[in-house]
Scaffold this motif. Structure first.
Motif, short mmCIF file in Angstrom:
data_model
loop_
_atom_site.label_atom_id
_atom_site.label_comp_id
_atom_site.label_asym_id
_atom_site.label_seq_id
_atom_site.Cartn_x
_atom_site.Cartn_y
_atom_site.Cartn_z
N UNK A 1 19.01 7.79 4.08
CA UNK A 1 18.25 9.01 3.84
C UNK A 1 17.05 8.68 2.96
N UNK A 2 16.00 9.37 3.20
CA UNK A 2 14.78 9.20 2.42
C UNK A 2 14.43 10.54 1.80
N UNK A 3 13.87 10.50 0.61
CA UNK A 3 13.47 11.70 -0.12
C UNK A 3 11.96 11.86 -0.04
N UNK A 4 11.52 13.08 0.27
CA UNK A 4 10.09 13.42 0.29
C UNK A 4 9.74 14.04 -1.07
N UNK A 5 8.64 13.61 -1.65
CA UNK A 5 8.15 14.18 -2.91
C UNK A 5 6.73 14.66 -2.67
N UNK A 6 6.52 15.97 -2.78
CA UNK A 6 5.21 16.55 -2.56
C UNK A 6 4.59 17.06 -3.84
N UNK A 7 3.30 17.33 -3.78
CA UNK A 7 2.51 17.84 -4.90
C UNK A 7 2.43 16.83 -6.04
N UNK A 8 2.33 15.56 -5.67
CA UNK A 8 2.20 14.51 -6.68
C UNK A 8 0.77 14.42 -7.20
N UNK A 9 0.65 14.02 -8.44
CA UNK A 9 -0.66 13.72 -9.01
C UNK A 9 -1.25 12.55 -8.24
N UNK A 10 -2.57 12.56 -8.06
CA UNK A 10 -3.23 11.46 -7.37
C UNK A 10 -3.23 10.19 -8.23
N UNK A 11 -2.87 10.32 -9.48
CA UNK A 11 -2.84 9.19 -10.41
C UNK A 11 -1.50 8.46 -10.40
N UNK A 12 -0.47 9.02 -9.77
CA UNK A 12 0.87 8.43 -9.80
C UNK A 12 0.87 7.08 -9.06
N UNK A 13 1.68 6.16 -9.54
CA UNK A 13 1.82 4.85 -8.90
C UNK A 13 3.24 4.72 -8.34
N UNK A 14 3.43 3.74 -7.48
CA UNK A 14 4.78 3.48 -6.95
C UNK A 14 5.73 3.15 -8.09
N UNK A 15 5.25 2.43 -9.10
CA UNK A 15 6.10 2.09 -10.25
C UNK A 15 6.52 3.34 -11.01
N UNK A 16 5.59 4.29 -11.18
CA UNK A 16 5.91 5.55 -11.87
C UNK A 16 7.03 6.28 -11.14
N UNK A 17 6.87 6.42 -9.84
CA UNK A 17 7.84 7.16 -9.02
C UNK A 17 9.18 6.43 -9.00
N UNK A 18 9.14 5.12 -8.90
CA UNK A 18 10.36 4.33 -8.91
C UNK A 18 11.12 4.52 -10.23
N UNK A 42 -2.57 10.49 -0.97
CA UNK A 42 -2.56 11.77 -0.28
C UNK A 42 -1.79 12.86 -1.01
N UNK A 43 -1.18 12.55 -2.16
CA UNK A 43 -0.52 13.58 -2.95
C UNK A 43 0.95 13.79 -2.61
#
Length: 95
Positions: A1-18, A42-43
């Motif tokens: 399963x994969x999780x969708x995260x919407x309305x992200x800041x354009x400044x976020x990085x993969x490391x931040x989300x991880x 793309x947010x």
């Protein structure tokens, strides 16, 4: 399963989300799609975790949470559907 995260800041990085999702369990993969033309994020993004029960807990706790000045939209990612082929006017079709 994969999780969708919407309305992200354009400044976020993969490391931040991880790092955020690692609080709920082992993260297998993080993807932040970018616009082909501008190269700008793309947010939204996708996170795949090792354990489905951890993904469900992350969805439950992070959906609607405020992070980096944005209210997140977090849910199960829907499978990607193929785009319909163009059969409009044009091309080399003869009628």
């Amino acid at each position: 399963m994969t999780v969708y995260i919407g309305n992200l800041s354009y400044e976020v990085t993969e490391d931040d989300l991880s790092a955020v999702f690692a609080e709920y369990g082992e993260v297998k993969q993080v993807k932040l799609p970018v616009d082909r033309e501008s190269g700008r994020k793309r947010g939204f993004g996708f996170v795949e975790m090792q354990d489905e029960s951890n993904e469900e807990k992350a969805i439950e706790e992070l959906d609607g949470a405020e992070w980096m000045g944005r209210t997140l939209k977090v849910n199960k990612a829907k499978p990607r559907t193929p785009r319909p082929t163009s059969s409009g006017w044009g091309g080399n079709q003869r009628y």
